[in-house]
Design a protein around this motif. Sequence first.
Motif, short mmCIF file in Angstrom:
data_model
loop_
_atom_site.label_atom_id
_atom_site.label_comp_id
_atom_site.label_asym_id
_atom_site.label_seq_id
_atom_site.Cartn_x
_atom_site.Cartn_y
_atom_site.Cartn_z
N GLU A 42 -19.18 62.96 34.47
CA GLU A 42 -19.02 64.30 33.92
C GLU A 42 -18.05 64.29 32.73
O GLU A 42 -18.29 64.95 31.71
CB GLU A 42 -18.50 65.26 34.99
N ALA A 43 -16.98 63.53 32.87
CA ALA A 43 -16.01 63.44 31.78
C ALA A 43 -16.64 62.78 30.55
O ALA A 43 -16.41 63.19 29.41
CB ALA A 43 -14.77 62.66 32.23
N ARG A 44 -17.44 61.74 30.83
CA ARG A 44 -18.10 61.04 29.73
C ARG A 44 -19.12 61.95 29.03
O ARG A 44 -19.21 61.96 27.80
CB ARG A 44 -18.80 59.79 30.27
N VAL A 45 -19.87 62.72 29.84
CA VAL A 45 -20.85 63.66 29.26
C VAL A 45 -20.14 64.69 28.39
O VAL A 45 -20.58 65.03 27.29
CB VAL A 45 -21.66 64.34 30.37
N ALA A 46 -19.01 65.22 28.91
CA ALA A 46 -18.26 66.21 28.14
C ALA A 46 -17.75 65.61 26.83
O ALA A 46 -17.78 66.26 25.77
CB ALA A 46 -17.08 66.73 28.98
N GLU A 47 -17.30 64.35 26.91
CA GLU A 47 -16.81 63.67 25.70
C GLU A 47 -17.93 63.47 24.69
O GLU A 47 -17.76 63.71 23.49
CB GLU A 47 -16.21 62.32 26.10
#
Length: 200
Positions: A42-47
């Motif tokens: 999720e953090a990677r997608v947001a980034e």
Amino acid sequence: MSNDAEQAADADADAEDASGESLAERVREHDEDLGDEVADLEARVAELEDDLSEAEDEVEDLTERLQAKQADFQNYKQRAKQRQEDIRERATEDLVERLLDVRDNLGRALEEESGDVESLREGVKLTRKEFDRVLDAEGVSEIAPEEGAEVDAQRHEVMMRVDSDQPEGTVADVYRSGYEMGGKVLRPAQVTVSEGTGDE
């Protein structure tokens, strides 16, 4: 990971539950390791979404700048073309003005009624000198090779071959002068070429 955990993750993949928990938090309730992986994803997608948004903004900015540069270049080309036309027009006007003086002098010579042929000839000579000054100011020079000069195919037009005291293959006489301007031949000189005297 257990089948129950997989089913829970699939069921909650697209929405948060009523408690407001994130997908990673809900998955972590069933499988902590998988929940951590989901949180990382999720953090990677947001980034990546942030990077994509920045890239889209940059593309939009570059597109607008490119369009502005293209418009500026088109305007520059139009202005440059207009300047060239203005310069050409002014140069033509200046040349015509100077030629009008030559024409006026020729007109005065034709109106001369004194009957003095020598005076008329002198007036025509002066007019021709004035005309030559106009040509010289425009960078126009006469092509008038001397007798015995080598024939230049770029600047001389051979009219005929004649018997002459000049060396064979050289200019015997100039039938009509030529003119050049800025290294470009406007009109080649018409010449006759010597065939030699025929004497051994």
